[in-house]
Design an enzyme around this catalytic site. Structure first.
Site, PDB file in Angstrom:
ATOM      1  N   ASN A  54       0.803  -1.210   0.000  1.00  0.00           N
ATOM      2  CA  ASN A  54       0.000   0.000   0.000  1.00  0.00           C
ATOM      3  C   ASN A  54       0.843   1.269   0.000  1.00  0.00           C
ATOM      4  OD1 ASN A  54      -2.505  -1.643   0.449  1.00  0.00           O
ATOM      5  ND2 ASN A  54      -1.347  -2.162   2.269  1.00  0.00           N
ATOM      6  N   ARG A  73      -0.497  -6.103   8.813  1.00  0.00           N
ATOM      7  CA  ARG A  73      -1.847  -5.898   8.294  1.00  0.00           C
ATOM      8  C   ARG A  73      -1.792  -5.992   6.771  1.00  0.00           C
ATOM      9  NH1 ARG A  73      -1.903  -0.165  11.115  1.00  0.00           N
ATOM     10  NH2 ARG A  73      -2.470  -0.640  13.270  1.00  0.00           N
ATOM     11  N   CYS A  74      -2.869  -6.410   6.157  1.00  0.00           N
ATOM     12  CA  CYS A  74      -2.917  -6.369   4.698  1.00  0.00           C
ATOM     13  C   CYS A  74      -2.923  -4.925   4.204  1.00  0.00           C
ATOM     14  CB  CYS A  74      -4.129  -7.127   4.169  1.00  0.00           C
ATOM     15  SG  CYS A  74      -5.706  -6.554   4.827  1.00  0.00           S
ATOM     16  N   THR A  75      -3.332  -3.998   5.075  1.00  0.00           N
ATOM     17  CA  THR A  75      -3.365  -2.585   4.697  1.00  0.00           C
ATOM     18  C   THR A  75      -2.150  -1.807   5.198  1.00  0.00           C
ATOM     19  OG1 THR A  75      -4.699  -2.123   6.656  1.00  0.00           O
ATOM     20  CG2 THR A  75      -5.889  -2.480   4.585  1.00  0.00           C
ATOM     21  N   LEU A  82      -4.949  -2.676  -2.980  1.00  0.00           N
ATOM     22  CA  LEU A  82      -5.830  -2.747  -1.822  1.00  0.00           C
ATOM     23  C   LEU A  82      -6.112  -1.363  -1.259  1.00  0.00           C
ATOM     24  CD1 LEU A  82      -7.467  -4.441   0.124  1.00  0.00           C
ATOM     25  CD2 LEU A  82      -5.394  -4.767   1.500  1.00  0.00           C
TER      26      LEU A  82
END
Length: 518
Positions: free
Chosen positions: A257, A285-287, A424
């Site tokens: 990100n 975190r994926c973010t 994302l």
């Protein structure tokens, strides 16, 4: 110590074909938190069969009544909020403040979907025929298999489980096998909320056995929808498997990100956002922030301020007020050490007194706690000088590491924001509405923040990504209803005769040769 087994029809599964795994507190590895008695592919298949049997009765319960069960789940979670948060901190080392925020996300999700039980709207559509009405209805899909990661062990599952159950589906949940105590606690709350036995199943097993069980369940026709949160590589395999059965899974995958800092940005605010985005939850975190993309005019100033903030950030004991605690599990610590190998001699490293694991031999000044070597604690790492040719730019790095790149033109910033193929989350810091909206138009990410971090979701806003971050499906808010319902169209002709669409439509004659006199 918590001893946890799969829950089939509300009861612990007595057999353990997948073996037993012990889970240590990642902040104190000599403390065993839980013991997971794992199932296998057959366990997963049995759960899907049982869910398939139970689902029709649940779907016949009126949607507002199903919403009541969701409301009761929210109340149970709220009444157990502190105990659940402390269990999250204990089992995966998430700072207690973040753990409480995660539990609040579950409560918010339940509060939102209570109302959706009365708003599963269809439409009444006018027909082109007289004495005929057209309708649309949302109908449940059947059995939803939900596979979730352990970095958000209750919030992310709730994004799937709550709307899936509300819509009248049965659910088979496969949580991360390294969060069994949390999974069991959340599953018990679901089972005590009024959801009928059989409608909700929880299977503890590892990844390969889950894949094998899902494959068998799809072949047998006892799974109708897959929801998966995890890595891009695994998501690709699961998407291929579902495609063989003409199913479209809900895939929420990884991220790299970007956080773009324009020359007119409030740099202190940008640094605050980068610190939380990059190092909250130890970057797991994926973010999480992948690369800060900073205009060359403010690059040096930003790096100086960011470095100062990271150096001063409290890191350590997750039960105290820290920016982040340990890595979630040994597997993530091992992988993070591999990603540290992506740092090259040309890069400039900032952020701490060392790189890698925090130990007495490689201390972190101001570490919060006693012996950092007792847990899986890692130094925060800022890597300046990252470019589009670097592996560190292209690869998702799940841990406390943030790259910094520089740009001259807005086009260069957009190219860096999109070039890795993930889509994302993203962020831009600017005081210019033009740059904010241009960024929104051109960035590939499914989620955009302006003057805010790349991390952070609200229960009523769509969550999900594009490209390597997902297949365009969305969780949360009303948008997730499309994942767990199918549209059904109905026409009702009460004219007493067969009326054929497109053929028996009344024609209104017109004189199309008419012209207004001059």
């Amino acid at each position: 110590m918590h001893t946890v087994r799969s829950l089939l029809n509300g009861q612990p599964d007595p057999v353990t074909p997948g073996g037993v795994r012990t889970i240590a507190n990642p902040a104190r590895l000599d403390e065993i938190v839980s013991e997971a008695h794992l199932g296998d592919a057959e366990t997963f298949l049995q759960a899907c069969r049982a869910a398939k049997t139970a689902q029709p009765a649940w779907s016949s319960v009126p949607a507002p009544v199903r919403g009541r069960a969701i409301q009761q789940l929210g109340r149970l979670v709220e009444d157990n909020e502190e105990a659940l948060a402390r269990l999250i901190t204990h089992e995966i080392g998430k700072p207690i403040k973040e753990s409480r925020g995660e539990v609040q996300e579950v409560i918010d999700t339940c509060s939102f979907f209570l109302g959706e039980g009365r708003r599963l709207y269809g439409m009444t559509v006018p027909s082109e025929m007289p004495d005929k009405q057209l309708f649309t209805f949302r109908v449940p899909i059947g059995v939803a298999a939900i596979i979730t990661a352990g970095n958000f062990p209750v919030a992310v599952p709730s994004w799937y489980l709550v709307p899936a159950l509300l819509c009248g589906n049965a659910v088979v949940w496969k949580p991360a096998e390294y969060t069994p105590a949390i999974a069991d606690a959340f599953a018990q709350l679901v089972l005590h909320a009024g959801i009928p036995v059989g409608t909700f199943q929880m299977v503890l097993t590892d990844g390969p056995e889950t894949f094998a069980g899902l494959e068998r369940a799809l072949d047998e026709g006892v799974v109708d929808k897959l929801g998966f949160t995890g890595s891009t590589a695994v998501g690709e395999r699961l998407g291929e498997l579902c495609g063989r059965h003409l199913q479209v899974p809900c895939l929420e995958l990884g991220g790299k990100n970007p956080l773009v800092v324009m020359p007119d940005a409030d740099l202190d605010l940008a640094v605050e956002g980068a610190l939380f985005s990059g190092f909250g939850t130890a970057g797991q975190r994926c973010t999480s922030l992948g690369t800060a993309i900073v205009h060359r005019d403010v690059h040096d100033d930003f790096v100086d301020r960011f470095t100062k903030a990271v150096v001063e950030a409290p890191i350590g004991d997750p039960t105290r007020d820290v920016v982040y605690g340990p890595m979630i599990d040994q597997r993530f610590a091992d992988r993070f050490e591999d990603w540290l190998e992506l740092i090259r001699d040309r890069h400039r490293v900032h952020g701490s007194s060392a790189v890698g694991r925090i130990t007495r031999a490689a201390p972190r000044e101001g570490f919060v706690g006693d012996d950092p070597g007792a847990g899986l604690f890692y130094h925060p790492t800022i890597v300046d000088g990252v470019g589009a040719d670097d592996d560190l730019y292209r690869i998702e790095t799940f841990g406390p590491i943030v790259g910094v790149a520089s740009f001259e033109t807005f086009d260069e910033a957009i190219a860096l924001a999109n070039g890795h193929g993930y889509g994302l989350s993203s962020s831009i810091y600017t005081t210019s509405p033009l740059h904010a909206f241009r960024f929104r138009e051109r960035v590939s990410a499914g989620m955009v923040s302006v003057n805010n971090s790349t991390s952070g979701a609200e229960a009523h806003l769509p969550f999900g990504g594009n490209g390597r971050s997902g297949n365009g499906s969305r969780q949360s808010g009303v948008w997730v209803l499309d994942q767990f319902t199918r549209w059904q169209a109905m026409n009702w002709d009460y004219s007493g005769r067969l009326q054929k669409a497109q053929m028996d439509v009344a024609d209104l004659s017109a004189d199309l040769t008419y012209r207004v006199p001059e």
